[in-house]
Design a protein around this motif. Sequence first.
Motif, PDB file in Angstrom:
ATOM      1  N   ALA A   1       0.632   2.552  71.214  1.00  0.00           N
ATOM      2  CA  ALA A   1       1.272   3.801  70.791  1.00  0.00           C
ATOM      3  C   ALA A   1       2.793   3.702  70.914  1.00  0.00           C
ATOM      4  CB  ALA A   1       0.747   4.967  71.629  1.00  0.00           C
ATOM      5  N   LEU A   2       3.281   3.110  72.007  1.00  0.00           N
ATOM      6  CA  LEU A   2       4.721   2.996  72.201  1.00  0.00           C
ATOM      7  C   LEU A   2       5.358   2.100  71.146  1.00  0.00           C
ATOM      8  CD1 LEU A   2       5.131   2.795  76.086  1.00  0.00           C
ATOM      9  CD2 LEU A   2       5.574   4.729  74.579  1.00  0.00           C
ATOM     10  N   GLU A   3       4.707   0.989  70.821  1.00  0.00           N
ATOM     11  CA  GLU A   3       5.260   0.099  69.799  1.00  0.00           C
ATOM     12  C   GLU A   3       5.388   0.823  68.461  1.00  0.00           C
ATOM     13  OE1 GLU A   3       2.795  -3.346  69.688  1.00  0.00           O
ATOM     14  OE2 GLU A   3       3.645  -4.226  71.508  1.00  0.00           O
ATOM     15  N   LEU A   4       4.366   1.616  68.118  1.00  0.00           N
ATOM     16  CA  LEU A   4       4.413   2.360  66.857  1.00  0.00           C
ATOM     17  C   LEU A   4       5.461   3.471  66.913  1.00  0.00           C
ATOM     18  CD1 LEU A   4       0.583   2.517  66.236  1.00  0.00           C
ATOM     19  CD2 LEU A   4       2.226   1.288  64.824  1.00  0.00           C
ATOM     20  N   LEU A   5       5.606   4.111  68.063  1.00  0.00           N
ATOM     21  CA  LEU A   5       6.624   5.152  68.206  1.00  0.00           C
ATOM     22  C   LEU A   5       8.028   4.564  68.150  1.00  0.00           C
ATOM     23  CD1 LEU A   5       4.953   7.361  70.955  1.00  0.00           C
ATOM     24  CD2 LEU A   5       5.532   8.101  68.636  1.00  0.00           C
TER      25      LEU A   5
ATOM     26  N   ALA B   1       5.298  12.644  76.083  1.00  0.00           N
ATOM     27  CA  ALA B   1       5.570  12.722  77.518  1.00  0.00           C
ATOM     28  C   ALA B   1       4.346  12.343  78.332  1.00  0.00           C
ATOM     29  CB  ALA B   1       6.036  14.135  77.880  1.00  0.00           C
ATOM     30  N   GLU B   2       3.153  12.684  77.833  1.00  0.00           N
ATOM     31  CA  GLU B   2       1.912  12.349  78.548  1.00  0.00           C
ATOM     32  C   GLU B   2       1.679  10.842  78.590  1.00  0.00           C
ATOM     33  OE1 GLU B   2      -1.529  14.660  77.275  1.00  0.00           O
ATOM     34  OE2 GLU B   2      -0.215  16.364  76.858  1.00  0.00           O
ATOM     35  N   LEU B   3       2.222  10.130  77.604  1.00  0.00           N
ATOM     36  CA  LEU B   3       2.091   8.673  77.618  1.00  0.00           C
ATOM     37  C   LEU B   3       2.731   8.079  78.869  1.00  0.00           C
ATOM     38  CD1 LEU B   3       2.888   7.624  73.927  1.00  0.00           C
ATOM     39  CD2 LEU B   3       0.667   7.613  75.051  1.00  0.00           C
ATOM     40  N   SER B   4       3.823   8.698  79.321  1.00  0.00           N
ATOM     41  CA  SER B   4       4.542   8.150  80.473  1.00  0.00           C
ATOM     42  C   SER B   4       3.709   8.214  81.746  1.00  0.00           C
ATOM     43  CB  SER B   4       5.870   8.893  80.675  1.00  0.00           C
ATOM     44  OG  SER B   4       5.631  10.253  81.008  1.00  0.00           O
ATOM     45  N   ALA B   5       2.696   9.097  81.767  1.00  0.00           N
ATOM     46  CA  ALA B   5       1.850   9.215  82.955  1.00  0.00           C
ATOM     47  C   ALA B   5       0.759   8.150  82.990  1.00  0.00           C
ATOM     48  CB  ALA B   5       1.220  10.612  83.012  1.00  0.00           C
ATOM     49  N   LEU B   6       0.537   7.466  81.862  1.00  0.00           N
ATOM     50  CA  LEU B   6      -0.494   6.420  81.817  1.00  0.00           C
ATOM     51  C   LEU B   6       0.035   5.148  82.467  1.00  0.00           C
ATOM     52  CD1 LEU B   6      -1.781   6.880  78.147  1.00  0.00           C
ATOM     53  CD2 LEU B   6      -2.722   7.869  80.232  1.00  0.00           C
TER      54      LEU B   6
ATOM     55  N   ARG C   1      15.105  14.901  65.602  1.00  0.00           N
ATOM     56  CA  ARG C   1      16.106  14.482  66.587  1.00  0.00           C
ATOM     57  C   ARG C   1      15.544  14.625  68.002  1.00  0.00           C
ATOM     58  NH1 ARG C   1      20.937  13.810  64.054  1.00  0.00           N
ATOM     59  NH2 ARG C   1      21.177  14.808  62.018  1.00  0.00           N
ATOM     60  N   GLU C   2      14.794  15.706  68.233  1.00  0.00           N
ATOM     61  CA  GLU C   2      14.179  15.908  69.548  1.00  0.00           C
ATOM     62  C   GLU C   2      13.119  14.845  69.814  1.00  0.00           C
ATOM     63  OE1 GLU C   2      12.734  19.883  69.513  1.00  0.00           O
ATOM     64  OE2 GLU C   2      14.727  20.803  69.501  1.00  0.00           O
ATOM     65  N   LEU C   3      12.396  14.449  68.768  1.00  0.00           N
ATOM     66  CA  LEU C   3      11.388  13.397  68.927  1.00  0.00           C
ATOM     67  C   LEU C   3      12.044  12.079  69.304  1.00  0.00           C
ATOM     68  CD1 LEU C   3       8.500  12.298  68.676  1.00  0.00           C
ATOM     69  CD2 LEU C   3       8.915  11.986  66.213  1.00  0.00           C
ATOM     70  N   ILE C   4      13.158  11.760  68.664  1.00  0.00           N
ATOM     71  CA  ILE C   4      13.897  10.531  68.987  1.00  0.00           C
ATOM     72  C   ILE C   4      14.312  10.549  70.450  1.00  0.00           C
ATOM     73  CG2 ILE C   4      16.056   9.294  68.564  1.00  0.00           C
ATOM     74  CD1 ILE C   4      15.772  10.161  65.606  1.00  0.00           C
ATOM     75  N   MET C   5      14.774  11.703  70.921  1.00  0.00           N
ATOM     76  CA  MET C   5      15.185  11.822  72.318  1.00  0.00           C
ATOM     77  C   MET C   5      13.989  11.705  73.261  1.00  0.00           C
ATOM     78  SD  MET C   5      18.417  12.059  72.234  1.00  0.00           S
ATOM     79  CE  MET C   5      18.771  12.559  73.908  1.00  0.00           C
ATOM     80  N   ALA C   6      12.810  12.158  72.806  1.00  0.00           N
ATOM     81  CA  ALA C   6      11.608  12.075  73.646  1.00  0.00           C
ATOM     82  C   ALA C   6      11.100  10.646  73.755  1.00  0.00           C
ATOM     83  CB  ALA C   6      10.511  12.979  73.070  1.00  0.00           C
ATOM     84  N   ILE C   7      11.312   9.848  72.710  1.00  0.00           N
ATOM     85  CA  ILE C   7      10.832   8.469  72.710  1.00  0.00           C
ATOM     86  C   ILE C   7      11.728   7.580  73.554  1.00  0.00           C
ATOM     87  CG2 ILE C   7      10.414   6.446  71.242  1.00  0.00           C
ATOM     88  CD1 ILE C   7       9.661   8.383  68.989  1.00  0.00           C
ATOM     89  N   ALA C   8      13.029   7.866  73.567  1.00  0.00           N
ATOM     90  CA  ALA C   8      13.989   7.000  74.259  1.00  0.00           C
ATOM     91  C   ALA C   8      13.637   6.745  75.730  1.00  0.00           C
ATOM     92  CB  ALA C   8      15.393   7.578  74.142  1.00  0.00           C
ATOM     93  N   PRO C   9      13.267   7.778  76.542  1.00  0.00           N
ATOM     94  CA  PRO C   9      12.924   7.503  77.943  1.00  0.00           C
ATOM     95  C   PRO C   9      11.704   6.598  78.090  1.00  0.00           C
ATOM     96  CG  PRO C   9      13.323   9.849  77.611  1.00  0.00           C
ATOM     97  CD  PRO C   9      13.271   9.217  76.262  1.00  0.00           C
ATOM     98  N   LEU C  10      10.752   6.700  77.153  1.00  0.00           N
ATOM     99  CA  LEU C  10       9.575   5.837  77.206  1.00  0.00           C
ATOM    100  C   LEU C  10       9.976   4.382  77.024  1.00  0.00           C
ATOM    101  CD1 LEU C  10       7.126   7.960  75.023  1.00  0.00           C
ATOM    102  CD2 LEU C  10       7.182   7.784  77.510  1.00  0.00           C
ATOM    103  N   PHE C  11      10.949   4.165  76.142  1.00  0.00           N
ATOM    104  CA  PHE C  11      11.460   2.816  75.902  1.00  0.00           C
ATOM    105  C   PHE C  11      12.060   2.252  77.184  1.00  0.00           C
ATOM    106  CE2 PHE C  11      14.974   0.025  74.445  1.00  0.00           C
ATOM    107  CZ  PHE C  11      14.217  -0.893  73.741  1.00  0.00           C
TER     108      PHE C  11
END
Length: 402
Positions: free
Chosen positions: A195-199, A180-185, A219-229
């Motif tokens: 980091a996003l490409e690897l995630l 989630a902190e990645l989204s603030a960058l 499953r929660e991690l997958i859901m956390a990555i989706a908004p970043l995408f």
Amino acid sequence: MTRFIHDRFAKEYLEEFLSPLGTVKIGQDVTSEVREIDVYFTPSTANPEYSSTLGLLGKMADTQAMFEPFRNPASASEICSCIGKLLNVREDKEREFRRENNRFTEDSLPKLWILVPTASKALIDSFNAQPDEENWMKGIYFLGSALRTAIVVIHQLPVTPETLWLRILGKGKVQQRACAELSALATDDPLRTIALELLYRLQSNLVADPKQRLEPEERELIMAIAPLFQQQLQAAQQQAREEGRQEGRQEGRQEGRQEGLEQGLEQGLEQGLEQGLEQGLERGRQEQQRLILENFLQVRFAELPPKMTVFFSPISMLPAAEFTVLLLALSMLTVDENGLEAAIKLLAENALKIRSNELGELLPAAAANLLALPEEELTLLLEQITQLSADELRERLRILLE
């Protein structure tokens, strides 16, 4: 097991982030035993600015280092195995120095960083590991100086920008918060992009096999990555719009001057700017979508066959909503030969959607027949697809279907 997927992610992650600072070897053999070091790092040219951006991870990379990341809490036996690898390296180094008649020093050895999500006090105490918060920070426990080893308990690290790039390797809520902190960058931050490409790759590997049993936190991690995408796509589309506006203004001024000579400068500037802006926006959007598609597929499949790349230009003309749906569909495919074939088929179907109104009932069969064409004929047809009339296109496809 998904553990191996996370292990591969951690190794690839450390390799990507440490490569600008030196040489990174994944799975290096220890010659005295058939055992592998997860990540072996050797610093090269100093890069203080980049090291600083990596925070705690950059500080660990100031010297030769071995990194042994664990997805789950490590047992005493597993930590002893890591230390055993370091002792094997010590033996190899000492033999090497004797052969070359050089004096061996402790500084010739790498430091061992054992990265674990959590660790009990009993485990830490069993190795008599001690914190050194005067020089490091909370959550890092050092063994005796001769062992050159530290246990890094990721979930105990302070939640600060300095620790972000290590907390990405954590587990559960800690890893999800770091995502989630990645989204603030800033969206153009290079470390954020890496980091996003690897995630995204981790997400794809986790969902690649529908029979694979995922843990709730995965499953929660997958859901956390989706908004970043989705956020990255929106940022790319915004960049395309900005580039399009700039290009449009430029073209508008040029066309405006031309028309102004014929019909009056004021009227020409207004019409030229409007037309140029519209054309520039569209061209910028298409070019950005083409780059997003190419980069996305390269991350997933590495080498892309020519029969895949010929679809990039027509696909770039899809409306933004359809383009996003296509990317999400591609992200769900397996990362293997079957997934690659399915991706090419998806691209063919979506390339034909540009003229779906004219194709009607021919559309479902046309994609398979397109892919049966030799590469040169396929490329030529795709280049002409928007220029052909409806009758010409249907006729060409009828020939293919016969």
